[in-house]
Design a protein around this motif. Structure first.
Motif, PDB file in Angstrom:
ATOM      1  N   UNK A  44      43.617  53.424  18.009  1.00 13.59           N
ATOM      2  CA  UNK A  44      43.663  51.923  18.015  1.00 13.59           C
ATOM      3  C   UNK A  44      42.606  51.611  19.076  1.00 13.59           C
ATOM      4  N   UNK A  45      42.402  50.091  18.949  1.00 15.87           N
ATOM      5  CA  UNK A  45      41.717  49.286  19.981  1.00 15.87           C
ATOM      6  C   UNK A  45      42.579  49.651  21.377  1.00 15.87           C
ATOM      7  N   UNK A  46      41.790  49.926  22.108  1.00 12.42           N
ATOM      8  CA  UNK A  46      42.611  50.092  23.696  1.00 12.42           C
ATOM      9  C   UNK A  46      43.139  48.755  24.264  1.00 12.42           C
ATOM     10  N   UNK A  47      44.044  48.434  25.093  1.00 12.27           N
ATOM     11  CA  UNK A  47      44.317  47.355  25.599  1.00 12.27           C
ATOM     12  C   UNK A  47      43.308  46.757  26.617  1.00 12.27           C
ATOM     13  N   UNK A  48      42.195  47.610  27.032  1.00  9.46           N
ATOM     14  CA  UNK A  48      41.160  47.259  28.108  1.00  9.46           C
ATOM     15  C   UNK A  48      39.982  48.110  27.795  1.00  9.46           C
TER      16      UNK A  48
ATOM     17  N   UNK B 177      39.564  48.173  38.037  1.00 12.14           N
ATOM     18  CA  UNK B 177      40.727  48.556  38.786  1.00 12.14           C
ATOM     19  C   UNK B 177      41.793  47.535  38.658  1.00 12.14           C
ATOM     20  N   UNK B 178      41.293  46.072  38.846  1.00 13.63           N
ATOM     21  CA  UNK B 178      42.304  45.095  38.937  1.00 13.63           C
ATOM     22  C   UNK B 178      42.970  45.101  37.639  1.00 13.63           C
ATOM     23  N   UNK B 179      42.082  45.120  36.471  1.00 13.08           N
ATOM     24  CA  UNK B 179      42.434  44.859  35.042  1.00 13.08           C
ATOM     25  C   UNK B 179      43.595  45.807  34.762  1.00 13.08           C
ATOM     26  N   UNK B 180      43.467  47.175  35.029  1.00 15.00           N
ATOM     27  CA  UNK B 180      44.193  48.155  34.750  1.00 15.00           C
ATOM     28  C   UNK B 180      45.685  48.430  35.439  1.00 15.00           C
TER      29      UNK B 180
ATOM     30  N   UNK C 136      34.807  52.847  32.008  1.00 18.99           N
ATOM     31  CA  UNK C 136      34.647  53.397  33.458  1.00 18.99           C
ATOM     32  C   UNK C 136      35.470  54.869  33.787  1.00 18.99           C
ATOM     33  N   UNK C 137      36.666  54.773  32.963  1.00 11.63           N
ATOM     34  CA  UNK C 137      37.552  56.143  32.939  1.00 11.63           C
ATOM     35  C   UNK C 137      37.123  57.398  32.159  1.00 11.63           C
ATOM     36  N   UNK C 138      36.131  57.170  31.560  1.00 13.73           N
ATOM     37  CA  UNK C 138      35.560  58.330  30.812  1.00 13.73           C
ATOM     38  C   UNK C 138      35.641  59.776  31.136  1.00 13.73           C
ATOM     39  N   UNK C 139      36.412  60.648  30.774  1.00 19.51           N
ATOM     40  CA  UNK C 139      36.287  61.914  31.646  1.00 19.51           C
ATOM     41  C   UNK C 139      35.072  62.741  31.493  1.00 19.51           C
TER      42      UNK C 139
END
Length: 416
Positions: A401-405, A109-112, A409-412
């Motif tokens: 592309x490679x995601x920014x983070x 949560x902090x990172x996003x 954990x957010x996998x739908x």
């Protein structure tokens, strides 16, 4: 290679996705059932909150909800009703509300949130939207009781450990920070890492910019059917037209669960209604604050101060419950005894529906069932804060592309 992309939903998440997908060279169409002038993206507290590291699903939350179930003025209200989807969601919420799962969610949560703050700043620096409010005055967690202080100081220690700027303020220090308003609080935890905006300023500017660069925005147009093969969405039918996109982004907020059913996909989601009251005169409040015992937010915006709060689970509706509005008015008075919210300001109250996943984490990712479907929903109370980050991640996913983070954990497709 440029793709024809349809985004279902024109809130902060859908429009942010359009912004970054257009930047990546795609042709984008946004479809929204409203005129994009109201809803959760317009009535929220405007916070960009790296400090909000604890997900909604946390230990004791369900017990609290049950305790408050028959008090429709309570901050966390779950309306008793016979609804199988709500029963399932509640069970998943309960299963997610463990100390272990919360601890695992905190750094993500902090990172996003930090990613999103950087993107808000980049959007401002680009000049694309013109001038808009983006301030970093932090967030004051105002407390009146030892119990609230004990709870928040524990969160503050976790935030500090993660490298976020946080400071403890006594009553005298708080008065120095807010000298123009009488604050009835024993002190505050000041999360200096947080920022804020004015949603009713930002959203129209984003719409205007997107239209100016060729993004097609269809308003007052509702998706009524979605055709698909075994592995791919082939067409989208609305109340006005039919579309044959290469890619689809599901960013329909609280309606995402219902639309997903048309695709035979189960996406556990409930609408969490929030309320806001705007005071369009000088209140003396200059720093965003959470009034802990009142469970509400206060934000100094462009031209007004916003008082917002409550989480009401009563299905998808925009019914204004006057007892909940009164709770916000009384909650503000409890902390600002010299401030009166006037009847005309109360009468102008608005609501918005926030899409809440069972674990309080958003759904950001590719569908495992349909190869051209990407989810971007379920942000709970962090939708505004996480809009740009979600949009950026969506564009990266669609471009492979490679995601920014790390977004696992957010996998739908995650199980609860």
């Amino acid at each position: 290679m440029a793709k024809n992309i349809v985004i279902i939903g024109g809130g902060i998440v859908g429009l942010s996705s359009a912004y970054f997908l257009h930047k990546a060279g795609h042709q984008v169409t946004v479809i929204d059932k409203s005129d994009i002038t109201s809803g959760a993206s317009f009535v929220n507290a405007g916070y960009i909150t790296p400090s909000h590291i604890i997900p909604l699903a946390s230990p004791g939350k369900i017990a609290q909800g049950i305790k408050w179930m028959f008090n429709s003025a309570s901050p966390f209200y779950m309306k008793p009703r016979w609804d199988v989807d709500f029963f399932k969601w509640s069970w998943y919420f309960h299963k997610s509300s463990t100390k272990e799962k919360v601890e695992k969610a905190i750094p993500v949560i902090k990172d996003i949130n930090l990613l999103s703050f950087d993107l808000f700043k980049a959007m401002k620096a680009s000049g694309d939207l013109g001038e808009f409010q983006l301030e970093r005055k932090g967030l004051l967690m105002l407390y009146q009781t030892q119990k609230s202080f004990d709870h928040e100081i524990d969160v503050a220690k976790k935030a500090s450990f993660l490298g976020l700027e946080v400071k403890e303020l006594n009553k005298e220090e708080l008065t120095k920070l807010q000298p123009k308003v009488l604050v009835n609080a024993e002190g505050a935890i000041h999360y200096e890492c947080d920022g804020h905006t004015t949603p009713t300023e930002f959203m129209p500017k984003l719409v205007t910019y997107l239209k100016s660069v060729g993004v097609i925005i269809k308003t007052n147009e509702e998706v009524i059917d979605v055709a698909f093969t075994d592995t791919k969405i082939t067409s989208i039918k609305t109340t006005k037209a039919q579309y044959k996109p290469d890619e689809v982004v599901m960013a329909a907020g609280s309606w995402s669960g219902k639309l997903s059913k048309k695709l035979h996909i189960s996406l556990p989601l409930q609408a969490g209604k929030g309320y806001r009251i705007n005071v369009e005169r000088d209140t003396g409040i200059t720093i965003p604050s959470i009034l802990m015992e009142s469970s509400m937010a206060v934000t100094p915006m462009q031209g007004f101060t916003r008082f917002a709060g409550t989480m009401e689970f009563s299905g998808i509706n925009t019914i204004v419950r006057r007892e909940r509005v009164a709770a916000i008015v009384n909650g503000a008075k409890r902390f600002y005894p010299e401030l009166d919210i006037l009847p005309n300001e109360i009468d102008a109250v608005q609501t918005g529906l926030r899409p809440v996943s069972p674990d309080g984490l958003p759904y950001i990712g590719r569908s495992k069932d349909l190869t051209n479907l990407t989810f971007a929903t379920g942000h709970a109370m962090m939708g505004w804060s996480l809009g740009p980050a979600t949009g950026k991640l969506v564009s990266e996913l669609i471009d492979a592309q490679k995601t920014s983070m790390d977004i696992s954990a957010f996998n739908p497709n995650r199980k609860f």
